[in-house]
Design an enzyme around this catalytic site. Structure first.
Site, PDB file in Angstrom:
ATOM      1  N   HIS A 121      -0.820 -15.860  -6.290  1.00  9.48           N
ATOM      2  CA  HIS A 121      -0.466 -17.178  -6.815  1.00  9.48           C
ATOM      3  C   HIS A 121       0.959 -17.585  -6.446  1.00  9.48           C
ATOM      4  O   HIS A 121       1.874 -16.764  -6.372  1.00  9.48           O
ATOM      5  CB  HIS A 121      -0.642 -17.210  -8.336  1.00  9.48           C
ATOM      6  CG  HIS A 121       0.216 -16.229  -9.076  1.00  9.48           C
ATOM      7  ND1 HIS A 121       1.527 -16.472  -9.410  1.00  9.48           N
ATOM      8  CD2 HIS A 121      -0.064 -14.978  -9.537  1.00  9.48           C
ATOM      9  CE1 HIS A 121       2.024 -15.436 -10.055  1.00  9.48           C
ATOM     10  NE2 HIS A 121       1.091 -14.504 -10.146  1.00  9.48           N
ATOM     11  N   ASP A 122       1.119 -18.859  -6.170  1.00  3.71           N
ATOM     12  CA  ASP A 122       2.421 -19.481  -5.895  1.00  3.71           C
ATOM     13  C   ASP A 122       3.080 -18.965  -4.618  1.00  3.71           C
ATOM     14  O   ASP A 122       4.288 -19.137  -4.431  1.00  3.71           O
ATOM     15  CB  ASP A 122       3.376 -19.285  -7.080  1.00  3.71           C
ATOM     16  CG  ASP A 122       2.806 -19.820  -8.380  1.00  3.71           C
ATOM     17  OD1 ASP A 122       2.669 -21.044  -8.502  1.00  3.71           O
ATOM     18  OD2 ASP A 122       2.486 -19.009  -9.276  1.00  3.71           O
ATOM     19  N   GLY A 139       2.611 -12.439  -6.240  1.00  4.12           N
ATOM     20  CA  GLY A 139       2.902 -13.834  -6.526  1.00  4.12           C
ATOM     21  C   GLY A 139       4.289 -14.257  -6.086  1.00  4.12           C
ATOM     22  O   GLY A 139       5.212 -13.451  -5.981  1.00  4.12           O
TER      23      GLY A 139
END
Length: 263
Positions: A121-122, A139
């Protein structure tokens, strides 16, 4: 003849260009957009608020746009945005962002993402990046243009990898790697010069490469503190030659580092 296999499930609301091909038993979620001439292999799942551009190839058994592996995630409508002309091979996993960051994971253009890669994520993967098989991005990782990550490597969350950098196979990376630098090592990661061959292939002049060699020595070989090295790099990047812009890119990367650069 339909380009979507009859066993594929395309949920209502999904927006697929009429030229998109979807293989057997794949599932496309309601909030997914896929651009022209893209292909999705068999048994893949594309879900979440995911926007995929044109001319992408997604291999078999890929999981694209799934929920982030973050225990703070509470079903917020975060996003995954993928550009154009990317190859994403089989069993790759790419997750959406979180509201604790910008809420979006991004993949640029012309990336070569091999089998079993994980992009958490991100993360922000720029363009013309090579992620070798089994490379694992936690992440909030940022990867610059033309970087290469070796197979079986693991990248800690919030680490930044600069443009044209090379990470050797089986590297466990916990600090930022500056632009143009080759780095490798498990647990103890060390710099190994600059990516000369890659720079030549992408049009860097002999003068620019020579200046980057000097910058590397300033940063890693001359026994200087980081603050002392930054002063010399600033001077080196104002010489009026081809090397100015690359050295300024290197210096800006160092200045912006939150985790600290590889030393």
């Amino acid at each position: 003849m339909s380009r979507i296999h009859p066993t594929a499930i395309i949920e209502a609301g999904a927006q697929l260009d009429e030229s998109v091909e979807v293989g057997p038993y794949s599932v496309i979620g309601a909030h997914v957009t896929i651009g022209a001439r893209s292909t999705v292999g068999s048994h893949s799942v594309i879900e979440g608020h995911t926007m995929i551009g044109e001319d992408n190839h997604i291999g078999h058994y890929a999981s694209v746009g799934d929920r982030p592996q973050d225990m703070k995630y509470q079903d917020e409508p975060t996003k995954l945005v993928i550009g154009n002309r990317n190859t994403i091979r089989e069993f790759t996993t790419i997750h959406t962002g979180t509201v604790q960051d910008a809420g979006v994971t991004t993949i640029g253009d012309n990336n070569w993402i091999m089998a079993y890669v994980h992009i958490g994520h991100d993360c922000h993967v720029s363009s013309n990046v090579i992620l070798s098989s089994n490379a694992q991005m936690a992440g909030h990782v940022t990867i610059g243009d033309y970087a290469t990550i070796g197979d079986m490597s693991g990248v800690h969350q919030f680490v930044r990898i600069g443009t044209h950098a090379v990470i050797g196979a089986s590297t466990a990376l916990g600090q930022d790697v500056p632009p143009y630098v080759i780095a490798a090592g498990n647990r103890i990661v060390e710099p190994h010069g600059i990516n000369v061959e890659g720079l030549r292939r992408h049009g860097f002049s002999a003068d620019a490469i020579s200046v980057l060699h000097t910058a590397y020595r300033v940063l890693y070989k001359n026994g200087l503190s980081l603050e002392e090295a930054k002063v010399q790099l600033k001077e080196l990047g104002s010489g009026g030659g081809d090397g100015d812009a690359p050295v300024q890119t290197l210096l800006a990367f160092i200045e912006a580092s939150r985790r600290g650069i590889l030393r």
